[in-house]
Design a protein around this motif. Structure first.
Motif, PDB file in Angstrom:
ATOM      1  N   TYR A  66       0.857  -1.181   0.000  1.00  0.00           N
ATOM      2  CA  TYR A  66       0.000   0.000   0.000  1.00  0.00           C
ATOM      3  C   TYR A  66       0.894   1.232   0.000  1.00  0.00           C
ATOM      4  CZ  TYR A  66      -3.220  -3.551   1.715  1.00  0.00           C
ATOM      5  OH  TYR A  66      -3.947  -4.682   1.852  1.00  0.00           O
ATOM      6  N   GLN A  67       0.703   2.092  -1.012  1.00  0.00           N
ATOM      7  CA  GLN A  67       1.529   3.292  -1.069  1.00  0.00           C
ATOM      8  C   GLN A  67       0.794   4.398  -1.816  1.00  0.00           C
ATOM      9  OE1 GLN A  67       5.138   2.220  -3.146  1.00  0.00           O
ATOM     10  NE2 GLN A  67       4.164   2.254  -5.152  1.00  0.00           N
ATOM     11  N   VAL A  68       1.174   5.627  -1.541  1.00  0.00           N
ATOM     12  CA  VAL A  68       0.686   6.775  -2.308  1.00  0.00           C
ATOM     13  C   VAL A  68       1.854   7.343  -3.090  1.00  0.00           C
ATOM     14  CG1 VAL A  68      -1.221   7.360  -0.784  1.00  0.00           C
ATOM     15  CG2 VAL A  68       1.034   8.340  -0.374  1.00  0.00           C
ATOM     16  N   GLN A  69       1.544   7.967  -4.219  1.00  0.00           N
ATOM     17  CA  GLN A  69       2.564   8.521  -5.095  1.00  0.00           C
ATOM     18  C   GLN A  69       2.164   9.927  -5.503  1.00  0.00           C
ATOM     19  OE1 GLN A  69       2.934   6.516  -8.841  1.00  0.00           O
ATOM     20  NE2 GLN A  69       4.440   7.941  -9.668  1.00  0.00           N
ATOM     21  N   ALA A  70       3.121  10.838  -5.465  1.00  0.00           N
ATOM     22  CA  ALA A  70       2.935  12.194  -5.990  1.00  0.00           C
ATOM     23  C   ALA A  70       3.930  12.402  -7.120  1.00  0.00           C
ATOM     24  CB  ALA A  70       3.133  13.232  -4.897  1.00  0.00           C
ATOM     25  N   GLU A  71       3.426  12.682  -8.317  1.00  0.00           N
ATOM     26  CA  GLU A  71       4.266  12.930  -9.488  1.00  0.00           C
ATOM     27  C   GLU A  71       4.050  14.373  -9.924  1.00  0.00           C
ATOM     28  OE1 GLU A  71       4.999  11.297 -14.065  1.00  0.00           O
ATOM     29  OE2 GLU A  71       3.337  10.561 -12.869  1.00  0.00           O
ATOM     30  N   MET A  72       5.105  15.191  -9.870  1.00  0.00           N
ATOM     31  CA  MET A  72       4.983  16.622 -10.121  1.00  0.00           C
ATOM     32  C   MET A  72       5.906  17.054 -11.238  1.00  0.00           C
ATOM     33  SD  MET A  72       3.423  19.329  -8.934  1.00  0.00           S
ATOM     34  CE  MET A  72       3.430  20.901  -9.807  1.00  0.00           C
ATOM     35  N   GLY A  73       5.333  17.728 -12.250  1.00  0.00           N
ATOM     36  CA  GLY A  73       6.134  18.331 -13.306  1.00  0.00           C
ATOM     37  C   GLY A  73       6.563  19.725 -12.885  1.00  0.00           C
ATOM     38  N   LEU A  74       7.851  19.892 -12.585  1.00  0.00           N
ATOM     39  CA  LEU A  74       8.350  21.171 -12.086  1.00  0.00           C
ATOM     40  C   LEU A  74       8.706  22.127 -13.221  1.00  0.00           C
ATOM     41  CD1 LEU A  74      10.584  19.919  -9.136  1.00  0.00           C
ATOM     42  CD2 LEU A  74       8.239  20.799  -9.057  1.00  0.00           C
ATOM     43  N   THR A  75       9.230  21.588 -14.323  1.00  0.00           N
ATOM     44  CA  THR A  75       9.503  22.386 -15.522  1.00  0.00           C
ATOM     45  C   THR A  75       9.064  21.564 -16.730  1.00  0.00           C
ATOM     46  OG1 THR A  75      11.730  21.553 -15.997  1.00  0.00           O
ATOM     47  CG2 THR A  75      11.548  23.313 -14.350  1.00  0.00           C
ATOM     48  N   LYS A  76       9.284  22.093 -17.925  1.00  0.00           N
ATOM     49  CA  LYS A  76       8.914  21.362 -19.129  1.00  0.00           C
ATOM     50  C   LYS A  76       9.763  20.112 -19.323  1.00  0.00           C
ATOM     51  CE  LYS A  76       7.246  25.419 -21.651  1.00  0.00           C
ATOM     52  NZ  LYS A  76       7.421  26.277 -22.847  1.00  0.00           N
ATOM     53  N   TRP A  77      10.920  20.071 -18.654  1.00  0.00           N
ATOM     54  CA  TRP A  77      11.843  18.958 -18.887  1.00  0.00           C
ATOM     55  C   TRP A  77      12.207  18.192 -17.619  1.00  0.00           C
ATOM     56  CZ3 TRP A  77      16.107  19.979 -15.961  1.00  0.00           C
ATOM     57  CH2 TRP A  77      16.359  21.306 -15.644  1.00  0.00           C
ATOM     58  N   PHE A  78      11.610  18.548 -16.472  1.00  0.00           N
ATOM     59  CA  PHE A  78      12.004  17.898 -15.216  1.00  0.00           C
ATOM     60  C   PHE A  78      10.783  17.569 -14.369  1.00  0.00           C
ATOM     61  CE2 PHE A  78      13.248  18.182 -10.707  1.00  0.00           C
ATOM     62  CZ  PHE A  78      14.185  17.157 -10.666  1.00  0.00           C
TER      63      PHE A  78
END
Length: 221
Positions: A66-78
């Motif tokens: 059981y896990q949660v995930q946060a995926e964040m686009g900080l820039t157009k390439w990162f």
């Protein structure tokens, strides 16, 4: 001490759920995105200002049950991904840098599975993609536990709602997979997959992920 650890785990779990609810209420929504394929990273980087929150349920032999995930686009390439598992209590950090992001050709590098808490070193990877209208092909490699592993993946979009995903990662402890992605709305997505591990005797394992995607800044794309 055992009761204290269990209490801390429950508190951590409640904290994560509360934070997810706050995001759901306060953030404006965007299009749902696919969190890689079933087990391998893909070369497309999360759009700038876009946050995807996921809750994953999987067999213990795949990863944290059981896990949660946060995926964040900080820039157009990162982009940066943070996983918080509950059994055991562990945090994992991953990043991806898009060196080539003009379709149909994509190429990205980054690292996976860095767990400072468990003293697990980051695993570097490189993936290339060839994306057509409905087809996505991915090939790459990663370095883990003093060995190099190959990555292969394919996805097919039947329409805006349904997607088929297949991937394979070489090496002991990895698997061949096949899964379906269901975009219930433009913002909410459910993914499920079957894993057949590479080790003998082969085992069939299950995985499911529930993802909600938000626009935080930069305008909806």
């Amino acid at each position: 001490m055992h009761r204290g650890a269990a209490s801390e785990e429950r508190i951590n779990f409640v904290t994560i759920i509360v934070l997810m609810i706050v995001f759901l209420v306060s953030a404006s929504s965007s299009f749902a995105t696919t969190q890689g394929l079933n087990q391998i990273a893909t070369p497309d980087v999360q759009a700038e200002g876009t946050l995807a929150l996921s809750f994953d349920v999987q067999d213990r032999k795949i990863g944290n049950p059981y896990q949660v995930q946060a995926e964040m686009g900080l820039t157009k390439w990162f982009e940066i991904d943070i996983f918080q598992g509950f059994k055991p209590n562990d945090s994992v950090i991953e990043t991806e840098i898009g060196l080539l992001s003009k379709e149909p050709y994509l190429f990205s590098i980054g690292f996976l599975n860095w767990s400072p808490h468990s003293h697990v070193d980051p695993q570097p990877f490189a993936v290339a993609g060839y994306y057509l209208d409905r087809h996505e092909f991915v090939v790459g490699a990663t370095h883990a536990d003093f060995r190099n592993e190959a990555l292969l993946g394919y996805a097919y979009d039947f329409n805006e709602t349904w997607r088929l995903q297949i991937d394979w990662q070489s090496g002991s402890g990895n698997a061949s997979t096949i899964g379906i992605v269901w975009n219930i709305t433009r913002d909410f997505q459910v993914s499920s997959a079957i894993y057949v591990n590479n080790d003998s005797p082969h085992e069939v394992l299950g995985y499911a992920s529930f993802t909600y995607t938000f626009h935080v800044w930069g305008g909806r794309k």
